[in-house]
Design a protein around this motif. Structure first.
Motif, PDB file in Angstrom:
ATOM      1  N   UNK A 267     -16.707 -38.539  37.154  1.00 33.54           N
ATOM      2  CA  UNK A 267     -17.130 -38.588  35.755  1.00 33.54           C
ATOM      3  C   UNK A 267     -18.340 -37.674  35.577  1.00 33.54           C
ATOM      4  N   UNK A 268     -18.296 -36.837  34.554  1.00 28.41           N
ATOM      5  CA  UNK A 268     -19.388 -35.898  34.284  1.00 28.41           C
ATOM      6  C   UNK A 268     -20.040 -36.284  32.957  1.00 28.41           C
ATOM      7  N   UNK A 269     -21.334 -36.480  32.988  1.00 29.93           N
ATOM      8  CA  UNK A 269     -22.064 -36.871  31.777  1.00 29.93           C
ATOM      9  C   UNK A 269     -22.012 -35.737  30.753  1.00 29.93           C
ATOM     10  N   UNK A 270     -21.653 -36.096  29.510  1.00 29.92           N
ATOM     11  CA  UNK A 270     -21.543 -35.130  28.407  1.00 29.92           C
ATOM     12  C   UNK A 270     -20.724 -33.920  28.849  1.00 29.92           C
ATOM     13  N   UNK A 271     -19.538 -34.199  29.260  1.00 26.82           N
ATOM     14  CA  UNK A 271     -18.702 -33.185  29.901  1.00 26.82           C
ATOM     15  C   UNK A 271     -18.259 -32.097  28.940  1.00 26.82           C
ATOM     16  N   UNK A 272     -18.095 -30.890  29.485  1.00 22.76           N
ATOM     17  CA  UNK A 272     -17.467 -29.780  28.766  1.00 22.76           C
ATOM     18  C   UNK A 272     -16.822 -28.871  29.808  1.00 22.76           C
ATOM     19  N   UNK A 273     -16.210 -27.794  29.352  1.00 21.68           N
ATOM     20  CA  UNK A 273     -15.478 -26.916  30.260  1.00 21.68           C
ATOM     21  C   UNK A 273     -16.392 -26.287  31.308  1.00 21.68           C
ATOM     22  N   UNK A 274     -17.596 -25.887  30.885  1.00 24.28           N
ATOM     23  CA  UNK A 274     -18.523 -25.249  31.824  1.00 24.28           C
ATOM     24  C   UNK A 274     -18.952 -26.214  32.925  1.00 24.28           C
TER      25      UNK A 274
END
Length: 352
Positions: A133-140
């Protein structure tokens, strides 16, 4: 616990096929050869200890003798591993022009060794991303975190084996904050390996054995700390920190002893590992001894548990930090007993 933000979308994962990858086979062959080379001495030592131990004092005496014998065995092992690493480099450089006759067929075409390795890497990284899980995820951020796993996998056959173990077990959750070098946005309070209650602002990475979660501050950069009478600046490399925490989690899953590399009823290896840890601690406190920051940080933990868990996980972290050949050379120069113990006790368990 603070919100961890968006979850990485589960990626389609290719099912594992029969046999093993070339990288897994390389790790298997290397450790098999080393175990074969040293098995008679190590087995006789183990039998001797079992027969003659009658008290704690006698056990400690035998453990001191075992460390001395291991010291004599390390020199030829070092030469062997160096030769293996050089051979591995030669094989990698010639793989693009190698014969495909041993490759597995796929869709009517011959699959090269490089293609098989890439397919194994992508499969393993896909699984690890599905567990992340990535906090405030986006493509970058997804690309950055994927790069962490790729670097760990490609660093060494031993580190790829570690990720393959997690790929097959799939019981670990990894939480990453790419906007910070610390984990305070992921978790508010933790109990450290030294038993101290701390906030997330004290940790750049942390393996929570009870929750089976690994936290990582995924933002690279420099940080400062006070050592003795001066301020020292160090680099935070997230992939190195992640490798160390994942190693701690793997060892916990294998031995069920909160990250220590021995089973709870294995008194002989427990005492042997404690003796190795004390030998390294003595070296750290000896002036003029060269020691990498990862090793010094592990030995700077305040409790025996903190030192034991941190120290064994330095082995894969060093391989990610420096690469397979250089990392192994440093490990065998600075912590040879620990490296030998990792090869003998941890690698076979990961393979099984």
């Amino acid at each position: 616990m603070a919100s961890t933000g968006d979850t990485v979308e589960n990626l389609p994962v290719e099912e594992a096929r029969g046999g093993v990858t070339e990288i897994e086979q390389g790790a298997r062959d290397s450790t098999d050869e080393m175990r074969h080379y040293l098995s008679s001495n190590f087995a006789s030592l183990r039998d001797e200890i079992h027969k003659e131990i009658t008290s704690r004092d006698v056990m400690l005496q035998k453990l001191e003798e075992s460390v001395t014998r291991l010291s004599e065995d390390i020199a030829p092992v070092k030469d062997y591993v160096t030769a293996e690493m050089e051979e591995e480099d030669d094989d990698s450089s010639s793989s693009s022009s190698g014969s495909p006759e041993d490759s597995a067929p796929q869709d009517g075409d011959q699959e090269t060794e490089e293609e098989r390795n890439n397919r194994a890497l992508n499969r393993c990284v896909d699984v690890m991303m599905s567990l992340t899980e990535i906090r405030k995820n986006n493509e970058e951020k997804t690309k950055i975190v994927r790069g962490f796993y790729e670097k760990i996998y490609e660093a060494s056959p031993l580190t790829s084996l570690m990720l393959t173990f997690l790929e097959r077990n799939r019981g670990v959750k990894v939480l990453v904050d790419c906007d910070s070098s610390y984990i305070h946005n992921l978790v508010k309070r933790l109990v450290s390996l030294d038993g101290a209650k701390c906030t997330g602002t004290f940790f750049r990475t942390f393996a929570d054995f009870f929750e089976c979660k690994v936290y990582l501050g995924g933002k690279a950069g420099k940080y400062s700390l006070w050592e003795g009478d001066k301020t020292v600046y160090k680099n935070h490399d997230p992939e190195v920190s992640l490798a160390q925490s994942l190693a701690q989690m793997v060892i916990h899953l294998i031995f069920k002893t909160r990250g220590c590399p021995y089973a709870c009823n294995d008194e002989m290896h427990e005492k042997l590992y404690e003796k190795i840890e004390q030998e390294e601690l003595q070296k750290k406190n000896t002036s003029g001894v060269c020691m990498d920051d990862l090793i010094k940080d592990a030995l700077s933990m305040k409790t025996p548990l903190g030192r034991e868990v941190s120290l064994i996980s330095v082995v894969p972290a060093m391989l990610v930090k420096y690469g397979s050949k250089k990392g192994m050379s440093i490990l065998q120069r600075e912590i040879p007993f620990l490296t030998f113990f990792f090869m003998q006790r941890v690698i076979p368990k990961m393979r099984n």
